[in-house]
Enzyme design. Sequence first.
Site, short mmCIF file in Angstrom:
data_model
loop_
_atom_site.label_atom_id
_atom_site.label_comp_id
_atom_site.label_asym_id
_atom_site.label_seq_id
_atom_site.Cartn_x
_atom_site.Cartn_y
_atom_site.Cartn_z
N GLU A 6 1.02 -1.13 0.46
CA GLU A 6 -0.04 0.14 -0.30
C GLU A 6 1.26 1.32 -0.02
O GLU A 6 1.86 1.22 0.55
CB GLU A 6 -1.06 -0.22 1.24
N HIS A 55 -8.72 10.93 3.72
CA HIS A 55 -8.59 9.44 2.84
C HIS A 55 -8.82 10.04 0.52
O HIS A 55 -9.73 10.54 0.80
CB HIS A 55 -8.33 8.30 2.73
N ARG A 67 -1.24 9.12 2.06
CA ARG A 67 -1.87 9.62 1.73
C ARG A 67 -2.21 11.16 2.44
O ARG A 67 -2.93 12.04 0.90
CB ARG A 67 -2.97 9.15 3.42
N HIS A 109 -11.24 10.60 6.92
CA HIS A 109 -11.04 8.78 7.14
C HIS A 109 -10.59 8.86 8.68
O HIS A 109 -11.30 7.98 9.31
CB HIS A 109 -9.73 8.46 6.11
N ARG A 124 -1.39 9.03 8.90
CA ARG A 124 -0.94 7.70 9.30
C ARG A 124 -0.51 6.66 8.24
O ARG A 124 -1.34 6.95 6.70
CB ARG A 124 -2.56 7.36 9.77
#
Length: 485
Positions: free
Chosen positions: A114, A228, A275, A336, A371
């Site tokens: 990711e 997000h 992100r 998010h 994050r």
Amino acid sequence: MSVNYDVIIAGCGAAGLYAAINLPENLKILILCKRELSLCNSMLAQGGIAGVYNSPSDNIQYHQNDTLIAGSFKNNIDAVHTLVSEAAQDLEHIINLGVEFDRNPDGSYHRTLEGGHSHHRIFHRADSTGKEITTTLLENVKKLSNVTIMENTIMCAAKKTSSGYSAFLKDSENNYTTANCHFMILATGGIGRVYQFTTNSAIATGDGITFAYEMGAKIKNLSYVQFHPTAFNNRATRECFLISEAVRGEGAYLLNCHKERFMHNYDKRLELAPRDVVSHAIVLESRKQNSTDFYLDISYKDSEFLKNRFPMIYKNLMEQGYDLTKEPVPIFPCQHYLMGGIDVNQNSETTLPNLYACGECSHTGVHGSNRLASNSLLEALVFSRRAAENITSKLDSIPSYFEEAEFDAHIGSEHIPSGIRTETRKIMQNSYFVIPDKNAAAEGVKRVEEIRNDLLSGKYFVDADYVLAKSIVTVAYIILNEVIQ
């Protein structure tokens, strides 16, 4: 009516459930579930859980570095080291509890990639990992005879007492109860419902943060809000379902309104940048093109692979009229996750004695200002277990009695004015979305403070509407004050 417990856990997501599992079975434990048991942000987590576990090509230093880079080095490095170095033991524990992650044909665990990760280290169950973990934890908790779960029960208020804490509860039958405890764990999740559009479930109103703030616990970096980049954009619903980071990890492209890739103009990591970088790039490209039409495209991949790898996302998109395997799907950044929260140490202790906070409502410092994907479920497990261990170490020092605080539901008083939550959400969306507008925030905080003062002094009837409105307004008040400072 009042009842006494050794530990009260507010929240039935991954953090709250895992804390209960790790506490001694001779303790009397109460878990509060605000709505139905299936409704929590942990259930919605798609991508997976990050961790170095039996990984020959990966190590905890790589995971630590990726976490620090994603968080702009604003992380608490000691907390990050705890997170990555203890991941293996908690991954092994939940596997032993029954969690099933996807495997390769040879039986080894499939690890995906990711954004922001340098190695394939994301354990997953298709694209509904959070549901797999949370459901398994819940099944294990239900087998514990020392744990009581109160479903559809809202915590209206909390107060510190000489023996611990008291919680003022309202159940689905409109009965009020005071529950007393020696230890309290706040695991109440995020703040998504402070915004007009969010990926969060309906319970994410920041209640635990508000209770901790009102009791005097330190709140830190509440303005560290993550947006997000790839929430489904139908421009109609408040709760926007997430199109997981893992879709880009498998090769999806981001396209602007002209159906052209654009990330190369903003970051060399392209679609796999962290992100916050991708969300900023989309907003800047939106201004450049004067359009909010953006798309995620992975239709060039094998259709059967996509259906098997992302069954939930595929199903959700088909219900909205989009086929992930054949066409680009509309996306746009959306609120998010919260990186800030109730400030805690590495044992999840707040600045108040015997009050703990775990999961998204806490500020451990592991995430910095952004994050890293799939670190949230890991944080929930590692630090809720550490909370349970710390409580266990203190059992010899707790008092033998329970003091009960006094609460007033103001039964018979008027209900709060309508429109408070809607107005607050609009203020937050306009003043603090991806790229903050400090002028709008300065104006917005004045109105939010006015609303909050009225709620605190108005002696309104204490029902769910009051509690949720007060939480949303309090969280907005704290965030906007941070923004304008």
